[in-house]
Motif scaffolding. Structure first.
Motif, PDB file in Angstrom:
ATOM      1  N   VAL A 136       0.864  -1.187   0.000  1.00  0.00           N
ATOM      2  CA  VAL A 136       0.000   0.000   0.000  1.00  0.00           C
ATOM      3  C   VAL A 136       0.896   1.231   0.000  1.00  0.00           C
ATOM      4  O   VAL A 136       1.771   1.365   0.856  1.00  0.00           O
ATOM      5  CB  VAL A 136      -0.921   0.030   1.242  1.00  0.00           C
ATOM      6  CG1 VAL A 136      -1.928   1.171   1.136  1.00  0.00           C
ATOM      7  CG2 VAL A 136      -1.654  -1.296   1.406  1.00  0.00           C
ATOM      8  N   LYS A 138       1.032   5.177   0.514  1.00  0.00           N
ATOM      9  CA  LYS A 138       0.225   6.225   1.166  1.00  0.00           C
ATOM     10  C   LYS A 138       1.044   7.505   1.252  1.00  0.00           C
ATOM     11  O   LYS A 138       2.262   7.442   1.432  1.00  0.00           O
ATOM     12  CB  LYS A 138      -0.119   5.835   2.613  1.00  0.00           C
ATOM     13  CG  LYS A 138      -0.851   4.523   2.792  1.00  0.00           C
ATOM     14  CD  LYS A 138      -1.068   4.269   4.292  1.00  0.00           C
ATOM     15  CE  LYS A 138      -1.794   2.955   4.540  1.00  0.00           C
ATOM     16  NZ  LYS A 138      -1.941   2.660   5.975  1.00  0.00           N
ATOM     17  N   GLN A 149      -4.161   7.176  -0.723  1.00  0.00           N
ATOM     18  CA  GLN A 149      -3.465   5.888  -0.750  1.00  0.00           C
ATOM     19  C   GLN A 149      -3.889   5.002  -1.912  1.00  0.00           C
ATOM     20  O   GLN A 149      -4.989   5.151  -2.449  1.00  0.00           O
ATOM     21  CB  GLN A 149      -3.607   5.162   0.568  1.00  0.00           C
ATOM     22  CG  GLN A 149      -5.017   4.903   1.049  1.00  0.00           C
ATOM     23  CD  GLN A 149      -4.985   4.183   2.390  1.00  0.00           C
ATOM     24  OE1 GLN A 149      -4.915   2.974   2.421  1.00  0.00           O
ATOM     25  NE2 GLN A 149      -5.022   4.928   3.475  1.00  0.00           N
ATOM     26  N   GLU A 173       3.886   0.454   2.473  1.00  0.00           N
ATOM     27  CA  GLU A 173       3.695  -0.528   3.545  1.00  0.00           C
ATOM     28  C   GLU A 173       3.340  -1.865   2.933  1.00  0.00           C
ATOM     29  O   GLU A 173       2.619  -1.924   1.931  1.00  0.00           O
ATOM     30  CB  GLU A 173       2.512  -0.134   4.441  1.00  0.00           C
ATOM     31  CG  GLU A 173       2.634   1.201   5.119  1.00  0.00           C
ATOM     32  CD  GLU A 173       1.360   1.557   5.869  1.00  0.00           C
ATOM     33  OE1 GLU A 173       1.291   2.695   6.341  1.00  0.00           O
ATOM     34  OE2 GLU A 173       0.429   0.712   5.961  1.00  0.00           O
ATOM     35  N   GLY A 174       3.792  -2.940   3.549  1.00  0.00           N
ATOM     36  CA  GLY A 174       3.349  -4.262   3.127  1.00  0.00           C
ATOM     37  C   GLY A 174       1.838  -4.370   3.309  1.00  0.00           C
ATOM     38  O   GLY A 174       1.290  -3.807   4.262  1.00  0.00           O
ATOM     39  N   VAL A 176      -1.418  -5.922   4.510  1.00  0.00           N
ATOM     40  CA  VAL A 176      -1.720  -6.832   5.619  1.00  0.00           C
ATOM     41  C   VAL A 176      -3.043  -7.549   5.339  1.00  0.00           C
ATOM     42  O   VAL A 176      -4.082  -6.899   5.200  1.00  0.00           O
ATOM     43  CB  VAL A 176      -1.832  -6.056   6.955  1.00  0.00           C
ATOM     44  CG1 VAL A 176      -2.133  -7.011   8.097  1.00  0.00           C
ATOM     45  CG2 VAL A 176      -0.561  -5.261   7.234  1.00  0.00           C
ATOM     46  N   GLU A 181     -10.205  -5.286  11.920  1.00  0.00           N
ATOM     47  CA  GLU A 181      -9.555  -4.067  12.410  1.00  0.00           C
ATOM     48  C   GLU A 181     -10.051  -3.790  13.820  1.00  0.00           C
ATOM     49  O   GLU A 181     -11.246  -3.923  14.118  1.00  0.00           O
ATOM     50  CB  GLU A 181      -9.872  -2.896  11.485  1.00  0.00           C
ATOM     51  CG  GLU A 181      -9.272  -3.109  10.100  1.00  0.00           C
ATOM     52  CD  GLU A 181      -9.417  -1.900   9.195  1.00  0.00           C
ATOM     53  OE1 GLU A 181      -8.703  -0.913   9.387  1.00  0.00           O
ATOM     54  OE2 GLU A 181     -10.269  -1.951   8.285  1.00  0.00           O
ATOM     55  N   HIS A 204     -14.949  -0.842   8.163  1.00  0.00           N
ATOM     56  CA  HIS A 204     -14.972   0.325   7.280  1.00  0.00           C
ATOM     57  C   HIS A 204     -15.732  -0.018   5.996  1.00  0.00           C
ATOM     58  O   HIS A 204     -15.754  -1.169   5.572  1.00  0.00           O
ATOM     59  CB  HIS A 204     -13.544   0.751   6.918  1.00  0.00           C
ATOM     60  CG  HIS A 204     -12.771   1.274   8.093  1.00  0.00           C
ATOM     61  ND1 HIS A 204     -12.143   0.453   9.001  1.00  0.00           N
ATOM     62  CD2 HIS A 204     -12.539   2.540   8.518  1.00  0.00           C
ATOM     63  CE1 HIS A 204     -11.564   1.191   9.934  1.00  0.00           C
ATOM     64  NE2 HIS A 204     -11.785   2.451   9.667  1.00  0.00           N
ATOM     65  N   GLU A 247      -4.993   2.517  16.075  1.00  0.00           N
ATOM     66  CA  GLU A 247      -5.690   1.598  15.169  1.00  0.00           C
ATOM     67  C   GLU A 247      -4.791   0.415  14.874  1.00  0.00           C
ATOM     68  O   GLU A 247      -3.603   0.587  14.592  1.00  0.00           O
ATOM     69  CB  GLU A 247      -6.064   2.311  13.870  1.00  0.00           C
ATOM     70  CG  GLU A 247      -7.096   3.400  14.066  1.00  0.00           C
ATOM     71  CD  GLU A 247      -7.562   3.988  12.736  1.00  0.00           C
ATOM     72  OE1 GLU A 247      -7.962   3.207  11.842  1.00  0.00           O
ATOM     73  OE2 GLU A 247      -7.490   5.209  12.599  1.00  0.00           O
ATOM     74  N   PHE A 249      -4.418  -3.811  13.233  1.00  0.00           N
ATOM     75  CA  PHE A 249      -4.929  -4.934  12.456  1.00  0.00           C
ATOM     76  C   PHE A 249      -4.758  -6.189  13.294  1.00  0.00           C
ATOM     77  O   PHE A 249      -3.724  -6.355  13.954  1.00  0.00           O
ATOM     78  CB  PHE A 249      -4.125  -5.107  11.163  1.00  0.00           C
ATOM     79  CG  PHE A 249      -4.154  -3.909  10.246  1.00  0.00           C
ATOM     80  CD1 PHE A 249      -5.352  -3.313   9.886  1.00  0.00           C
ATOM     81  CD2 PHE A 249      -2.975  -3.392   9.724  1.00  0.00           C
ATOM     82  CE1 PHE A 249      -5.382  -2.211   9.032  1.00  0.00           C
ATOM     83  CE2 PHE A 249      -2.987  -2.296   8.870  1.00  0.00           C
ATOM     84  CZ  PHE A 249      -4.194  -1.704   8.523  1.00  0.00           C
ATOM     85  N   ASN A 258      -1.381   0.216  12.961  1.00  0.00           N
ATOM     86  CA  ASN A 258      -1.497   0.958  11.701  1.00  0.00           C
ATOM     87  C   ASN A 258      -1.251   2.446  11.914  1.00  0.00           C
ATOM     88  O   ASN A 258      -0.367   3.016  11.311  1.00  0.00           O
ATOM     89  CB  ASN A 258      -2.864   0.716  11.066  1.00  0.00           C
ATOM     90  CG  ASN A 258      -3.024   1.469   9.755  1.00  0.00           C
ATOM     91  OD1 ASN A 258      -2.047   1.626   9.008  1.00  0.00           O
ATOM     92  ND2 ASN A 258      -4.211   1.965   9.476  1.00  0.00           N
TER      93      ASN A 258
END
Ligand code: AMP
Length: 370
Positions: A136, A138, A149, A173-174, A176, A181, A204, A247, A249, A258
């Motif tokens: 990802v 961002k 993102q 970012e890798g 996930v 969440e 979400h 936040e 994961f 996160n």
């Protein structure tokens, strides 16, 4: 005390509503008198680079807090020369830059997805080589609600990806593959005392929080302990005063951090009815130097965000365990206009009324869609 709040959104509004019964008077610093918080408290209007307006604001309050993390640092530092700003600039600096934030997690031993700073095409390709795909991309700053993102799945997705985000400093970012969440809120008082709320589970939709369940189901004692330890170490490291949200994961029972928000948070709205002390009251207590109070939950709660449309008010108010909060905002696609918290001792009652609320919300969206 006179409490100054930078930002006139719904978070400022709910902070002001929580401050009043504690005997505090709030002053909102907003860009326009139409903002949600201005309907419930006095305001000073101006832009964040308007030194005269900021000076008038500083002169009218005893302590300043902020309700969003994209307040320009210069405004906060300028105010801090005249009046205490809580949380302090350090929380703002760390939380408003994703690389800084994830580096802080790593330094504190809080697990995250692998990440690399990305400044240009070459560093993007280097980061992809190190992390692999999917990943990802961002923007480091100013991202919210999934904006700023892109998910990169194949090499071809790299072409133009950075440009599509405005070619600004970014982070890779890798990706996930999480099962769910979670988030945890903590609060730190002026004397360093810390209290935490239990983990909650968040869903979400289109990058915007749709639903929070409190407490999060199926949380083992070690998982709860790990989350509490993570938020406590962040609160202490940042010398944070006030509420901080983290936040997370949940991937196969392991937590990956996160992001943090140095303020009251949408995933804590349930606490108005669903905890002994709401996140808003907890934040006001902390920044004004009062002792913290119990953050234990009251029964079971589900919070549903109202996004883009205001549903039939009468239908919501007819539900005996649903508490409706409207922010006084004109509906627009993707805009949070309110939330509803369903709270009861019995999880079955919460489940049933949550289905009713979701049906009412869906109906409003269908009417809007025409
Ligand atoms: P954020 O702006 O970082 O909160 O990201 C918005 C949403 O995108 C998150 O709530 C996740 O659903 C998703 N997301 C963010 N980062 C990742 C990641 N590294 N891997 C998978 N999904 C992610």
């Amino acid at each position: 005390m006179r409490v100054g709040i930078l930002g006139g959104g719904q978070l400022g509004r709910m902070l002001a509503l929580a401050a009043a019964p504690l005997g505090h008077e709030c002053v909102i610093f907003a860009q326009s008198g139409d903002e949600p918080a201005c309907a419930v408290a006095r305001s000073v209007l101006g832009a964040f680079d308007d030194d005269d307006a900021l000076a008038r604001f500083a002169g009218s309050v005893d302590v300043v807090t902020y309700e969003f993390e994209n307040v320009p640092l210069a405004a906060v530092e300028g105010l801090a020369a005249h009046v205490p700003v809580r949380p302090g600039a350090r929380s703002l600096v760390v939380a408003s830059d994703r690389v800084h934030e994830k580096t802080t997690f790593r330094e504190l031993g809080i697990a995250t997805a692998p990440f690399r700073a990305v400044d240009d095409e070459a560093s993007l390709r280097e980061a992809v080589r190190a992390i692999g795909l999917p990943a990802v991309l961002k923007t480091r700053r100013l991202g919210y609600d999934g904006k700023g993102q892109r998910v990169l799945r194949t090499e071809a997705d790299l072409d133009g990806a950075l440009a599509s985000l405005g070619s600004v400093p970014s982070i890779l970012e890798g990706f996930v593959s999480f099962q769910r969440e979670l988030s945890i809120l903590g609060v730190r008082a002026l004397d360093g005392t810390i209290a935490t709320y239990p983990l909650v589970e968040n869903v979400h939709r289109d990058g915007i929080l749709f639903r929070t369940t409190a407490p999060a189901p199926h949380v083992s004692a070690p998982l709860a302990d790990e989350a509490r330890a993570a938020i406590a170490s962040l609160l202490t490291e940042l010398d944070h005063v006030g509420v901080l949200a983290l936040e997370l994961f949940d991937r196969d029972g392991a937590l990956l951090a996160n992001e943090i928000a140095p303020r009251v948070h949408n995933t804590g709205h349930f606490s108005i009815e669903g905890a002994h002390t709401s996140q808003f009251e907890a934040h006001i207590r902390a920044i004004t130097g009062d002792p913290l109070a119990s953050t234990a939950l009251r029964g079971h709660s589900v919070m549903i965000n109202l996004v883009g449309a205001i549903p039939a008010r009468a239908s919501l108010l007819a539900l005996p365990h649903a508490h409706t909060h409207l922010y006084g905002k004109a509906p627009r696609p993707g805009r949070k206009v309110g939330h509803v918290t369903i709270n009861a001792d019995d999880p079955e009652t919460v489940r049933t009324e949550t289905s009713d609320v979701i049906a009412i919300v869906a109906q409003a969206r269908d009417i809007l869609a025409g």
